[in-house]
Design a protein around this motif. Sequence first.
Motif, PDB file in Angstrom:
ATOM      1  N   ASP A   1       0.570   5.715  11.534  1.00  0.00           N
ATOM      2  CA  ASP A   1      -0.618   4.945  11.907  1.00  0.00           C
ATOM      3  C   ASP A   1      -1.491   4.794  10.660  1.00  0.00           C
ATOM      4  N   VAL A   2      -1.405   3.646  10.039  1.00  0.00           N
ATOM      5  CA  VAL A   2      -2.081   3.410   8.757  1.00  0.00           C
ATOM      6  C   VAL A   2      -3.592   3.563   8.890  1.00  0.00           C
ATOM      7  N   GLU A   3      -4.177   3.060   9.968  1.00  0.00           N
ATOM      8  CA  GLU A   3      -5.636   3.080  10.119  1.00  0.00           C
ATOM      9  C   GLU A   3      -6.180   4.493  10.282  1.00  0.00           C
ATOM     10  N   ARG A   4      -5.428   5.402  10.863  1.00  0.00           N
ATOM     11  CA  ARG A   4      -5.908   6.766  11.098  1.00  0.00           C
ATOM     12  C   ARG A   4      -5.421   7.767  10.051  1.00  0.00           C
TER      13      ARG A   4
ATOM     14  N   SER B   1       1.317  -0.292   2.641  1.00  0.00           N
ATOM     15  CA  SER B   1       0.614   0.999   2.592  1.00  0.00           C
ATOM     16  C   SER B   1       1.626   2.126   2.750  1.00  0.00           C
TER      17      SER B   1
END
Length: 202
Positions: A119-122, A141
Amino acid sequence: MPYFMTMNSTRQPIIQRDDFWNDSWGDIVDKLVVPVDRGQKVGAKYFPLSGLLEEKVKVIPNKFSIEFWYCTELIKNAIEQLEPGRHGFHPFSLRNPYEDNEITQLYIINIVGWIDAIDVERSDNLVTRIIPSGKKITRVSTLHLSKGKREIALHDDMITGRHLWVSPKADGPGKAFVSDELHDKIKQCEKPHSHLDFYRTK
């Protein structure tokens, strides 16, 4: 939550694999290295069968990574208990270069399972890499473990019931993820000086 499993590349056995590649098979990178890195199943004929230990080590670890993951039968059985028949295990005879006798029987693990579960955002400590491909530029990413909190977040729903897989966004020797259950089994088998590194996910 699972663990990201990697290894200190400066503290692993150094192995010189015997010449095994047949020119008729094509390029070793395209036929073996890249598919294994992407968690694809590769035919047994493409894997080396033996190699020499280049320098003495105190202990041959039960699990270590040199381009591929190597393991002993103990780890092979632990993985097979949790995911029977999913992954490939290719016999590899490790020999003593001085007497040319077998030191131990190992297996090269062909991890089958490529899950884009990070999970890139977290996640903390992700870096963006620019990958040029002709006129197209792709920004990806990827996980970077050299400094910082090293917090890795995963999409739980994508890894339910899985115990061993690789991810396209993870860097480092081996680049594998293991479930809590497999982590515990590996730790129980782990020898001194194995230098495996496990990073907790969230």
